[in-house]
Design a protein around this motif. Structure first.
Motif: not given
Lengths: 352, 293
Positions: B189-191, B196-200, B205-208
Motif C-alpha cells: 500500500d502506497r499510503s 513514513a514520509l509524513g512522520l518525518g 529511512t522510508t526505504f530501509r
C-alpha cells in the motif's frame, strides 16, 4: 435454461476412434526415428560442412540402391557418451558413427563396436593399409602441421620446438579442444614420444607463463588468426587449406619432429539395426569420386589408392614423399588409457 | 441452483479425488522427469571410474572425497559462488529501482514498459552471449569506439574475463528479478510510504524501515531465482569466460562428456545442487528471521 449437447462416448465410439488412430499410425509415411527399415540408415556425424559434404559426395552413390540416410548430428563426445549409454540395449539408435581413429579405438575398447567384415566392402581393396582398422574404416586423413603468418613471425618455424616456444608470447595460439595433439606436439618437441606425453608438460607451462592465448574452438582460433591477434599455431593441414581459401594469411610447415596423423572414419555399433545398410555406406564412401570430392571441398587426403586428386590440390593438401616418411600414427592404446588423466591435467594445471 | 447445491454437498472423499486428479499429472512429470534421474545420478556418483572401462559399479564416496580434497575443484566452486553472489547483488541493486518505478508509475504505457523488460527473454542465452562477444572482442564495438575516441592506445582485454561473464549473466537474470520485485511492490500500500514520509522519515529511512521489509518476500524470491540461475549458468561462462574460466556448470558437462567420467561428473553435479539448495534455504531462513515482525 439452455441445454448443452454433451458427448457421451459409447463402446462403439471408442472402438471406432481407436481403429482410426491405429490406421492413421499404420499408414503414416513418417515413422519415429529408428534405424529399423532396411532401406534407411541412421548416421551419427558432426554437423556443418562435414555433414553437408557427406550428403553431396557419398550419399549420391546410395540413391540407386534406394538407401535413405538420416544424419543424427552431434559433437563426437556426446555421440560417444550415447554409444556407451546405449551399450546394453539390444537395438541401438544409430547404424554408423563418424569418429576419429582415436575415438574409434576408445569405443572398441569399451566393447560397443562391431568387428568389420571387409569382405562386405568391395572398395576396401583400394584402402590404404593404415586406414583399415578391424573396428572401423578411415574415411579421410590429414596431419598436424605448423601454421604461421609470415607478416607476424619473422623466421619461418621448422619444428614444434620452434613453435611451442615461450619467445612467441601472446602471438602463439592454442585450441582447447585440440588438447591431445597439443600435448603430443609438445612431447615430440621435448624428448617425449607418441607413447609418452609427460616430457611436454614443462614446455606447455612455459608457454602458458609467456602468455599463450587459448581459444575454445577451431573457428575461434581462425578468427584470431584473421584478426592477427595471434600469428602462429599448430593445426590440421586440411584446416589450413580451408582457412587459406577463406583469405586468412597462413603458411604451413611440416614439423621436423614428425606429422601426427589425424584419421577420421566410420564404425558400426554392435547394436546397429541396419548393418547391411551401414556396409553399403562404407562402400560408397570409399568410391574414388566421393573421396576426390572431400579432397577438393574439405582439403583432406583420400584414404583409397585409386582416387585421383588434381595435382594443384594434391600439392596444397598432401604431403611430399619426404614428409610422408615423417607421418606419425597415434598410439591409440596410450591415448585411450591416459586421455582422462591428460584432460584433467590440461583443465586443472595448464588452463587453471 | 440444484447443481450448485450438489457441489456444496459433495462428500469429502470426492473432493480429495478431484484434488488428486488435478495434482497427479504435474506430480508424475516431476517424479519421472526430475526425481528419478536425480536418484540415478546419485547412484552413478557412488560408482568408480576406470579409464577404458567407463563406469564400474561400486559403493564408494571417493568421488566426493576427490572433490573436497582437491584445491582445484574447491576453487572452481568458490569462483562459482563468488560470481553468483556478485550477480545476485548487482541484479537486486539494479532491479529494485526499475521495479519500484514500474510498480508505482501511473503512465498509460505501463504495459509497454513491462513488455520491454520481458523482451530480452525472447532471445536465447547463447545468442545474447554472441552479441556480447561482438561487443567485447579485441576488435569489437567497445574497443573500436574507445580507440576511435583516442581514449585507449591498445585494445582492452574484455573477452574471456570474469567481468565479461558477470555482465553477461546480469543481463540475462535482470528481467526475472525486476518482474518478481515489481509484482510484490505493487501489492504494498502506497499510503504506508506516505505515512513514513509524513512522520518525518527521509526517503532513505522510508526505504530501509518501511519499503524494504515489506518488499522482502520479493527480494528473497527474486534473489533466490537469480542466485540459482547464476550458479547453474552454462552458455555465458563458456562463451564469454573462454576455456580458462572454469565454473561448475561447464565443469559438470566437461567431466561427463569430455572425460567420459560419469561417476565424478555426477558427484560434481550433486555438489553443485547441494550448495545451491543449502545457500538458498539458508539465506531465506536468515533474512526471514531478520525482517520478521
Amino acid at each position: 435454461m439452455a441445454t448443452h449437447e454433451s458427448f457421451h462416448p459409447t463402446r462403439r465410439h471408442f472402438l471406432q476412434g481407436a481403429g482410426a488412430v491405429t490406421a492413421a499410425l499404420a499408414l503414416s509415411p513418417r515413422r519415429p526415428a529408428s534405424a529399423q527399415a532396411a532401406s534407411r540408415i541412421v548416421l551419427g556425424t558432426w554437423g556443418g560442412d562435414y555433414s553437408k559434404l557427406l550428403t553431396k559426395n557419398v550419399e549420391a552413390h546410395l540413391a540407386p540402391r534406394k538407401i535413405q540416410v538420416e544424419h543424427a548430428i552431434g559433437g563426437d563426445p556426446e555421440r560417444r557418451a550415447k554409444l556407451l549409454a546405449e551399450a546394453r540395449l539390444p537395438r541401438g539408435t544409430s547404424d554408423l558413427q563418424a569418429l576419429s581413429a582415436a575415438n574409434m579405438f576408445e569405443m572398441k575398447e569399451a566393447g560397443v563396436l562391431e568387428t568389420l567384415d571387409y569382405g562386405k566392402i568391395e572398395n576396401a581393396r583400394n584402402l590404404l593399409p593404415q586406414m583399415k582398422y578391424p573396428y572401423g574404416v578411415g574415411h579421410i586423413y590429414s596431419g598436424k602441421v605448423i601454421l604461421f603468418n609470415p607478416k607476424m613471425i619473422g623466421h619461418a618455424p621448422t619444428s614444434f620446438a620452434d613453435t611451442l616456444d615461450p619467445k612467441h608470447g601472446e602471438k602463439l595460439g592454442i585450441i582447447d579442444i585440440q588438447y591431445q595433439f597439443t600435448m603430443m606436439a609438445a612431447a615430440l618437441a621435448s624428448g617425449g614420444s607418441m607413447s609418452s606425453f609427460e616430457p611436454g608438460k614443462e614446455r606447455l607451462l612455459a608457454v602458458k607463463k609467456a602468455g599463450v592465448r587459448i581459444y575454445p574452438t577451431n573457428e575461434a582460433l581462425a578468427q584470431a588468426l584473421k584478426n592477427e591477434e595471434i600469428g602462429i599455431c599448430i593445426m590440421w593441414k586440411a584446416r589450413a587449406v580451408q582457412w587459406q581459401n577463406a583469405g586468412i594469411t597462413v603458411e604451413t610447415v611440416a614439423a621436423k619432429e614428425g606429422v601426427p596423423l589425424y584419421v577420421s572414419g566410420f564404425a558400426i555399433p554392435k547394436n546397429a539395426q541396419n548393418k547391411d545398410g551401414a556396409y553399403a555406406y562404407l562402400n560408397a564412401m570409399l568410391e574414388p569420386s566421393a573421396q576426390e570430392g572431400f579432397a577438393q571441398d574439405m582439403g583432406y587426403n583420400p584414404t583409397v589408392k585409386n582416387a585421383k586428386v588434381p595435382e594443384a590440390t594434391q600439392k596444397r593438401i598432401g604431403f611430399t614423399a619426404e614428409e610422408q616418411q615423417r607421418l606419425k600414427d597415434l598410439d591409440y592404446a596410450y591415448i585411450a588409457k591416459n586421455d582422462s588423466a591428460l584432460k584433467e591435467w590440461w583443465d586443472k594445471v595448464f588452463k587453471g | 441452483m440444484a447443481g450448485r447445491a450438489a457441489a456444496v454437498e459433495r462428500p469429502v472423499g470426492s473432493r480429495r479425488l478431484t484434488a488428486a486428479v488435478l495434482v497427479a499429472p504435474a506430480t508424475a512429470v516431476v517424479v519421472v522427469g526430475i526425481f528419478l534421474p536425480i536418484l540415478l545420478l546419485f547412484r552413478f556418483s557412488l560408482n568408480r571410474f576406470v579409464p577404458g572401462k567407463f563406469m564400474v559399479e561400486a559403493l564408494t564416496a571417493a568421488n566426493y572425497v576427490k572433490f573436497a580434497t582437491d584445491p582445484f575443484y574447491v576453487a572452481v566452486l568458490a569462483r562459482t559462488l563468488r560470481v553468483a553472489l556478485v550477480v545476485t547483488a548487482t541484479c537486486l541493486a539494479l532491479g529494485f529501482p526499475v521495479a519500484y518505478w514500474l510498480a508505482r508509475t501511473a503512465s498509460r504505457h505501463k504495459n509497454l514498459f513491462l513488455l520491454l523488460v520481458v523482451l530480452p527473454l525472447f532471445v536465447g542465452n547463447a545468442v545474447r552471449a554472441a552479441g556480447w562477444m561482438v561487443m567485447f572482442g579485441s576488435k569489437g564495438f567497445l574497443n573500436s569506439v574507445l580507440g576511435g575516441l583516442g581514449l585507449i592506445g591498445t585494445p582492452l582485454t574484455l573477452m574471456y574475463t570474469e567481468g565479461a561473464v558477470i555482465v553477461g549473466i546480469v543481463a540475462i537474470n535482470l528481467p526475472f528479478v525486476v518482474l518478481t520485485l515489481q509484482s510484490v511492490i505493487e501489492g504494498i500500500d502506497r499510503s504506508l510510504e506516505e505515512a513514513a514520509l509524513g512522520l518525518g522519515a527521509g526517503p532513505f529511512t522510508t526505504f530501509r524501515r518501511a519499503l524494504l521489509p515489506l518488499a522482502m518476500p520479493g527480494v528473497l524470491a527474486g534473489g533466490t531465482l537469480c542466485f540459482i540461475l547464476a550458479m547453474n549458468a552454462y552458455a555465458t561462462p563458456v562463451l564469454l569466460g573462454g576455456p580458462r574460466f572454469q565454473v561448475m556448470g561447464p565443469l559438470v558437462y566437461r567431466t561427463f562428456v569430455g572425460q567420459n567420467n560419469w561417476p565424478f561428473g555426477a558427484a560434481i553435479a550433486f555438489v553443485l545442487m547441494t550448495a545451491t539448495l543449502a545457500l538458498s534455504v539458508a539465506s531465506n531462513v536468515v533474512l526471514q528471521r531478520r525482517y520478521r515482525r
